[in-house]
Design a protein around this motif. Sequence first.
Motif, short mmCIF file in Angstrom:
data_model
loop_
_atom_site.label_atom_id
_atom_site.label_comp_id
_atom_site.label_asym_id
_atom_site.label_seq_id
_atom_site.Cartn_x
_atom_site.Cartn_y
_atom_site.Cartn_z
N LYS A 170 -26.69 -13.55 -57.86
CA LYS A 170 -28.01 -13.93 -57.76
C LYS A 170 -28.39 -13.91 -56.08
N ALA A 177 -38.04 -16.71 -57.83
CA ALA A 177 -37.09 -17.71 -58.49
C ALA A 177 -37.53 -17.87 -60.18
N ALA A 233 -31.68 -20.59 -57.18
CA ALA A 233 -32.17 -19.18 -57.00
C ALA A 233 -32.82 -19.40 -55.67
N GLN A 237 -30.99 -17.80 -52.10
CA GLN A 237 -31.51 -16.59 -51.42
C GLN A 237 -32.01 -16.88 -49.88
#
Length: 306
Positions: A170, A177, A233, A237
């Motif tokens: 991911k 997301a 998510a 990131q």
Amino acid sequence: MQDEKKGILASIGAYFLWGLFPIYWKVIEHVSSEEILASRVIWSFVLTLIFVVLLKQRKVLVSDFKALWHNQRSFWLLFIAAYLVSINWFIYIWTVNHNHIVQTSLGYYMNPIISILLGIIFLKERLSKYQIVAFLFAIIGVLILFVSYGQIPWVAIGLALSFGIYGLLKKQIVLDATRGLVIETMFILPVALMYYIYLYFQGNMSFLHVDLKTNLFLIGTGIVTAIPLILFATGAQNIPLYLVGFIQYISPTMTLILGVVVYHESFGGTELVSFSFIWLALMIFSISTIVEVKKSHRIHEKHETF
């Protein structure tokens, strides 16, 4: 810096919600783990898709999928990630509903170690000397638990590896997301639907065949799955993988407390020593991270002055 703050808050939110999961799964422990998993996939897809449509992002979702398809590496990374997280979901649900909540806690205490190793090996992330010390303390804590079990805890290892690799994949996919979760669950949707069809013809389906509470909680699996995954998510990131890994200690700590205090699973002296090493590691890591952040702020301010 704003992105880092958002990533930290999102990760904390995700792991706090995951820490409460045993309570939810215990309510529907009369439903098979396989059916709960299928429900999570189906309702996560349905509810996140509705959410995307309500936000008027349907065309953007289609564009995201086309962009993913043209970037075959990202497409297949997300495909693999979808099935890895499904494996993780199944192991977790099965373990909680078979009264091994403390072992799920072990699995998720191991996960940060896996995340750190993956971050160092694949993403070339670096740790400070204090973070290395914290990492070694965490390893000692986990090894003590390994020895105390007297056997390889395959459930814990399966949880740690599946979610650790999921986080690594991911981290390498740049995708919104919420829309990313729609595509992710879409990959698993055919398998989930086929399994439900199989359950129907076998006469073993709980959905619409037990009571209203069961139906509502199975539908609710979509909500409780989607929200923390979207937060995760977002966090993955925006902050380094090793930081995601250590924030994850929130979830197994909550799970451990639930397993011992609420569900009365055993927790003896050996477990206390082991977990003390892990908690010490978390303290060292947290303090060293705060010091590093303050130092980088001072350096950044000096550069701005010049």
